[in-house]
Design a protein around this motif. Sequence first.
Motif: not given
Length: 157
Positions: A5-8, A110-113, A118-119, A132-136
């Motif tokens: 959750x923190x890294x998200x 792409x890597x970030x999204x 997934x997180x 987030x899937x839409x942005x990716x």
Amino acid sequence: MKTLADIFVHTLKDVYYAENAITKALPNVAKAAKDAKLKQAANDHLAETKDQIEVLKQVFKSIGLKAEGEKCDAIEGLIKETDGLIEEASGTALDAGLLAACQAVEHYEIARYGSLREWAKELGHDEAHTLLSGILDQEKATNNKLTNLAISSINKT
């Protein structure tokens, strides 16, 4: 940061900062580009990025947080590199370099999204996952457009 959750949240703030920085950098790319299709691609991505910022605000809201950015060293470096290219390159090298710089930004996004999506799923943030899937998907489509532009015209000598 000790939990997923923190890294998200940290990465969400990072990408929010990055998208805002990109909206300031893309007009310089569009202005510097000589190829009309590359100019148009930069302008189109600017409009898309502004929309993505609004979607990110929804992501923050969906997890009960206020949208805020946290300085993203990666995007700062990519923008600095692009600015240097604008100053130093000319002719066909300029457009080829600008397109490659735009793709470097797309690959970062792409890597970030991909990770964020997934997180969000793992953390049970269903609405955030969908957003987030839409942005990716948009980022992947933009990268494909840039690849096609490179192959069809910009990289031709």
